[in-house]
Design a protein around this motif. Sequence first.
Motif, PDB file in Angstrom:
ATOM      1  N   THR A 222       0.824  -1.208   0.000  1.00  0.00           N
ATOM      2  CA  THR A 222       0.000   0.000   0.000  1.00  0.00           C
ATOM      3  C   THR A 222       0.855   1.254   0.000  1.00  0.00           C
ATOM      4  O   THR A 222       0.598   2.202  -0.755  1.00  0.00           O
ATOM      5  N   THR A 226       0.925   3.792  -3.154  1.00  0.00           N
ATOM      6  CA  THR A 226       0.572   5.194  -2.889  1.00  0.00           C
ATOM      7  C   THR A 226       1.685   6.123  -3.341  1.00  0.00           C
ATOM      8  O   THR A 226       1.430   7.209  -3.879  1.00  0.00           O
ATOM      9  N   ASN A 254      -9.335  -0.288   0.479  1.00  0.00           N
ATOM     10  CA  ASN A 254      -9.786   0.828  -0.348  1.00  0.00           C
ATOM     11  C   ASN A 254      -8.677   1.839  -0.623  1.00  0.00           C
ATOM     12  O   ASN A 254      -8.726   2.565  -1.608  1.00  0.00           O
ATOM     13  N   ILE A 255      -7.641   1.875   0.243  1.00  0.00           N
ATOM     14  CA  ILE A 255      -6.526   2.798  -0.006  1.00  0.00           C
ATOM     15  C   ILE A 255      -5.782   2.389  -1.267  1.00  0.00           C
ATOM     16  O   ILE A 255      -5.442   3.232  -2.121  1.00  0.00           O
ATOM     17  N   CYS A 258      -8.042   3.125  -4.328  1.00  0.00           N
ATOM     18  CA  CYS A 258      -8.081   4.554  -4.650  1.00  0.00           C
ATOM     19  C   CYS A 258      -6.782   5.009  -5.311  1.00  0.00           C
ATOM     20  O   CYS A 258      -6.796   5.794  -6.268  1.00  0.00           O
ATOM     21  N   SER A 259      -5.660   4.502  -4.813  1.00  0.00           N
ATOM     22  CA  SER A 259      -4.375   4.845  -5.428  1.00  0.00           C
ATOM     23  C   SER A 259      -4.291   4.313  -6.849  1.00  0.00           C
ATOM     24  O   SER A 259      -3.795   4.997  -7.758  1.00  0.00           O
TER      25      SER A 259
END
Length: 599
Positions: A222, A226, A254-255, A258-259
């Motif tokens: 993650t 990101t 969801n992180i 979204c990234s």
Amino acid sequence: MSSARKVFDEMSERSVVSWTALVSGYCQNGDSDEALKVFGEMHRMGVKANQFTYGSALRACTSIVCLDGGKQIQGCIEKSRFVENVFVQSALVDFHSKCGKMEDACHVFDVMVERDVVSWNAMIGGYVVQGFKNDAFLMFRSMLREGMTPDSFSLGSVLKAFGGDNDLLMVMKIHGIVMKLGFQSFNILTGSLIDAYVKCGSVRSANNIYKSMLRVDTVSCTALITGYAREGHNCIGAVDLFNELRRMSLAIDNIILCSMLNICANLASLILGRQIHAIAIKKYQSSHDMAMSNALIDMYSKSGEMNDANQVFYEMDKKNVISWTSLIAGYGKHGDADTSLKLYKKMEHNGLMPNDITFLSLLFACSHNGLTNEGWECFNNMVSRYNILPRAEHYSCMVDLFARGGQLEEAYDLICKMQIKPNASLWGSILGACSIYGDTTLGEVAAKHLFNLEPTNSANYVVLASTYAAAGLWAIFSPQEKVQHFSLQAKLANLEGKKRSKVYRHARLCRMVQKLVDNVKHTDQRDSVYFLFVTELNFYACIPDSSFAPTFCFCLLEMRCDTFQVDLNLCEKLNVSLGLSGISSRCRTRAISSIAVTR
């Protein structure tokens, strides 16, 4: 906890251990209010608390930032025999620091007779939470000087303090300490290192750490994904990492999604974006959280699929200012300023307050659609009604708004009257407008400022030359002499400041473009596109034949009043050049830029 409470209520006799177990249980399960109620009931029953009871009660006060309750517990501690207990004092330090009372935390820490690694971690973590990164590092250094060996939590806390562009050296020093102490195999600490390097802009270092991990986890993936999304350069690497994450069957939150949607928007990969959308639907069923929906709106908007962006928007149960702003920006970038303005008014009607990004999107939309009056009204509303202080980007849009409308004097007056120092973007808007309308006087003023601000930017020299061309001052030169002049100006500019490599890249681009023109089979097409000139920021097609009238005529040397100049990225430049040369007449192309989507 309901079963534990039932057993506790049925006990005929309760000791301090029983009360402490219940207080600690509520605290660990996130019910801090109930933990404090049990502690208060214990105090009223006359049961004396021990060090573990006080520690749990203080953690409960810390979690809900209950400053008054914590001070009352501190008063009880000072009257008890645990006033010098290192466990209780560490909990007090953590309580005061996390509640923003660093002076009180320092006082408790200074009077401690004995300090352990937990005490030091509490101080370091408190400074980090309050944003005092230098104090956090000084405390960490004092910890080392006193011979205290830091643990993974100490190093993880101090890493969280550094995440700016100027913190790379500090992160590298901490990384060295991690290696020296042998903590490189701790996944939690490795994830913190990756995150710190990413925030410092060193995605390559973060990627090297990730590759050295014996066992990757979701946290590390993650952080790196990101970082790729924030950097925006190596989007393919992020896609490969995401595929690796799925092959290993690691959890996808969801992180990450979204990234990845942000990366899809930067890649202009609509197909991949739809696949990520499908994964999100499978994971979250029919509904998404607000952040996911906002990312979907942004992805579809930047891909030119406004119908899909609109559908996601209206399917949202709750919308925030980011949701509205993303849709407003999408319509504005694709030439539908009227819809952007309607959405803005509807947003106000629904009681949401626009922010500075909302107005920046509106000004951009008005600027690129010739809505001078509407843009000026939005600017006035931003300043007078919402008390938003304009930034350089807002002034740049306003200058561009006036300049595109031919109101060059108004644009220049705005630059002179604004309260911030004009940057290169503002003077660039003026110079670009002067090249369209052939205003050499104001163009020379803008160019002078640009040459001082960006002496190595060859594009400024080229646009100034286009201004002279628009005024008809280039008729005496042959096209070959014009190319030579522009190439010389670009080389002279790029040779300044150790940028010689750009000159060679520029020369290669010129040769590629010349080869493209030479390969055009039809003579009439070769005559229509007399030559193509490419720099890093601009694409120029010179069309000497006045009978040739394409739909869009990009930045001509023989400038005409009906031309329209667009700042293009490399993808659009190639599409335009291929289209003008007749190579892609049977192909459908999609080019994405910060301005619009062209097909």
